[in-house]
Design an enzyme around this catalytic site. Structure first.
Site, PDB file in Angstrom:
ATOM      1  N   TYR A   1       0.771  -1.112  -0.038  1.00  9.69           N
ATOM      2  CA  TYR A   1      -0.188  -0.025  -0.157  1.00  9.69           C
ATOM      3  C   TYR A   1       0.753   1.220  -0.121  1.00  9.69           C
ATOM      4  CZ  TYR A   1      -4.339  -2.380   0.524  1.00  9.69           C
ATOM      5  OH  TYR A   1      -5.464  -3.277   0.173  1.00  9.69           O
TER       6      TYR A   1
ATOM      7  N   TYR B   1      -2.843 -10.417  -8.738  1.00  5.13           N
ATOM      8  CA  TYR B   1      -2.821 -10.538  -7.286  1.00  5.13           C
ATOM      9  C   TYR B   1      -1.602 -11.826  -6.842  1.00  5.13           C
ATOM     10  CZ  TYR B   1      -6.762  -8.433  -5.131  1.00  5.13           C
ATOM     11  OH  TYR B   1      -7.754  -7.355  -4.719  1.00  5.13           O
TER      12      TYR B   1
ATOM     13  N   VAL C   1     -24.342  13.612 -10.362  1.00 10.61           N
ATOM     14  CA  VAL C   1     -23.775  14.026 -11.546  1.00 10.61           C
ATOM     15  C   VAL C   1     -24.495  12.867 -12.484  1.00 10.61           C
ATOM     16  CG1 VAL C   1     -21.943  14.350 -12.895  1.00 10.61           C
ATOM     17  CG2 VAL C   1     -21.653  14.872 -10.751  1.00 10.61           C
TER      18      VAL C   1
ATOM     19  N   SER D   1     -19.012   1.487  -9.193  1.00  8.14           N
ATOM     20  CA  SER D   1     -18.874   1.442  -7.774  1.00  8.14           C
ATOM     21  C   SER D   1     -19.283  -0.025  -7.348  1.00  8.14           C
ATOM     22  CB  SER D   1     -20.037   2.319  -6.965  1.00  8.14           C
ATOM     23  OG  SER D   1     -19.985   2.228  -5.727  1.00  8.14           O
TER      24      SER D   1
ATOM     25  N   THR E   1      -8.557  -2.944  -3.647  1.00  9.70           N
ATOM     26  CA  THR E   1      -7.839  -2.591  -2.846  1.00  9.70           C
ATOM     27  C   THR E   1      -7.998  -1.113  -2.613  1.00  9.70           C
ATOM     28  OG1 THR E   1      -5.857  -2.196  -4.268  1.00  9.70           O
ATOM     29  CG2 THR E   1      -6.097  -4.414  -3.236  1.00  9.70           C
TER      30      THR E   1
END
Length: 526
Positions: free
Chosen positions: A73, A186, A235, A276, A482
């Protein structure tokens, strides 16, 4: 020499971690005026998929749990190193997380549980030579040659019965029909985690749920710079300048039922969370099952603009396959410690020291995790909260003879308690618990098989003022699902659109490390 940003506006569409990170990079690294940054969010709360809400009386809800990783990260830690802790003056959120994780290390003693309620020995990955050769071929084959291949196109039936698959699939939420390219990424990106997948020692935990631990401090930080948050505002479409190239000229929005238009001037930027994972999610209750909803505004916006200009991706590969991308989670709020006491004795892990406990023989392929308590800032001392999910919500349960998708919270909890063989305490646990199920139609849409052009580039070729920062933009070599993917995309977008000559933290390539390769090789033969 400081750039002159007077009069320029930046519009972030969506209020998740990507937009919050982008705004933070703008004020921190670019010296951009906070009051000229606008974050437009459809819901009444920020955070997107990093959510966590509720109270001890009505129950808590976490749609999903985010597991961070110290080694991979890179940009997330860079960002959080600049965000002040809300509870520990003088510490950053990054320092706060590391201090908590050091004090509460993860080492699971119960990763897989069989149909007899026994913890399985998972020191062996369970591979045979066919599995090992298929894995080696997967890692070595260039993505361009793999196309829309699925994982079950690459591996035979035996692979999906191995300890490795049960642990890897439930840790990262892979399904056999998901993209082989994403599994390959991954395996490369998290190669250092392969030898410790059976204990999940590589997981970095936050003190609370991710909303309380990450989103709230980010929100407060941005408020200090005067960033504008436009909530309950949607939007619906973008207009583009005619001709070649990609230049947004107008933004269509709906607020309080009224349609409005925002003109995008020269020098203004529009940065979109396209698609999303948790959009259209639906909650049930102890007495009702959640509904299965269809596409919401973020998917519809992406579809509209992708139809107008080439190079903006193909949302259909991700949002037209709900049957392959949905699964169901559940959050359980307990008014006493009975379940936690039983679970800690069963798993030989105190809450917060273990990891996902997966019931490998359950029809729903159900997993649960007990976080360190309290898991919410406002959680009463006597209340305990845990989270779980099922990867196969359309299958009939082993004890409750209904598909998970049709089950109430009480029925889901009943199924779980049977798998744990906690029947003696079942009535008492259910009487003091509130299990809230959550159906998420698009939760693994980012793993669906795709062509290389189906995800738009962060800043598409020819774009003068438009960027994408969701889990559905393309960052070579990085892995979706992630926090890092969203934060990295936001940093790339901000720097490129503003012409900032600063480095984005590079992706660590652990598959080039000899020691990591050797450890992985040895693990594959265990």
């Amino acid at each position: 020499m400081t750039a002159d940003y007077r009069g320029r506006q930046v519009y972030f569409v969506g209020g998740g971690i990507a937009s919050l990170a982008g705004a933070a990079f703008l004020v921190r690294d670019c010296g951009f005026p906070g009051e000229q940054i606008h974050i437009i969010e459809e819901m009444k709360i920020l955070g997107g998929s990093n959510d966590g809400a509720g109270n001890g009386n009505e129950g808590y809800v976490i749609r999903g749990g985010r597991m961070l990783n110290d080694e991979t990260y890179e940009n997330t830690w860079n960002l959080l190193s600049s965000i002040p802790s809300l509870e520990h003056p003088g510490l950053s959120v990054r320092e706060e997380i590391i201090a908590f994780d050091t004090a509460h290390p993860t080492h699971s003693n119960a990763r897989l549980v069989n149909k007899d309620g026994q913890v399985e020995d998972v020191t062996s990955m369970g591979f045979d030579m066919v599995d090992r050769m298929a894995m080696l071929k997967l890692i070595m084959t260039p993505e361009a040659k793999m196309g829309k291949a699925r994982i079950n196109d690459w591996f035979g039936p035996h692979f999906f019965e191995t300890n490795f698959w049960y642990m890897w699939a439930t840790t990262f939420a892979f399904q056999p029909w998901h993209s082989a390219v994403e599994l390959k990424r991954y395996m490369i990106r998290f190669m250092h985690e392969f030898p410790r997948i059976h204990t999940l020692e590589g997981v970095t935990r936050t003190p609370y749920n991710q909303y309380d631990s990450i989103i709230l401090p980010l929100h407060k930080y941005l408020e200090g710079f005067g960033v504008d948050f436009d909530m309950k505002c949607t939007v619906t479409d973008l207009d583009f300048k005619e001709g070649e190239g990609i230049t947004v000229t107008r933004m269509h929005i709906v607020k309080a039922g009224a349609e409005m238009v925002v003109d995008i001037a020269d020098g203004d930027l529009v940065i979109i969370t396209n698609g999303s994972m948790t959009e259209s999610s639906s909650l049930g209750s102890m007495t009702s099952a959640p509904e299965l909803n269809g596409k919401g505004s973020s998917w519809k916006l992406w579809e509209r603009i992708a139809a107008k200009k080439p190079g903006l991706g193909n949302p259909s590969s991700f949002d037209d396959h709900i049957e392959g991308s949905k699964w169901e989670s559940f959050t359980v709020t307990c008014q006493d410690s009975r379940f936690f006491d039983l679970m800690e004795a069963f798993s030989r892990n105190k809450a917060g020291s273990g990891a996902l406990v997966t019931f490998k023989d359950s029809s729903w392929l159900m997993s649960i995790v007990l976080a360190h308590q309290p898991h919410f800032r406002n959680q009463p001392e006597h209340v305990k909260v845990f989270w779980g999910y099922g990867l196969f919500p359309d299958r009939v349960g082993d004890y409750v003879k209904k598909p998970m998708a049709e089950c109430t919270g009480e029925e889901i909890l009943t199924e779980l308690l049977h798998h744990l063989k906690f029947e003696k305490d079942m009535d008492a646990i259910i009487a003091s618990a509130n299990c809230i199920p959550c159906m998420m139609p698009f939760i693994t849409a980012q793993f669906m098989p795709r062509e290389i052009t189906d995800r738009p580039e962060v800043v598409p070729a020819g774009s003068t003022n438009l960027a994408f920062i969701s889990q559905f933009c393309e960052i070579p070599d990085d892995v979706v699902f992630t926090e890092e993917y969203s934060v990295r995309a936001a940093r790339m977008a901000v720097y490129k659109l503003l012409g900032i000559n600063k480095p984005v933290e590079p992706i660590h390539h652990y598959h080039y490390d000899v020691r990591t390769l050797l450890q992985g090789f040895v693990t594959s033969f265990r």
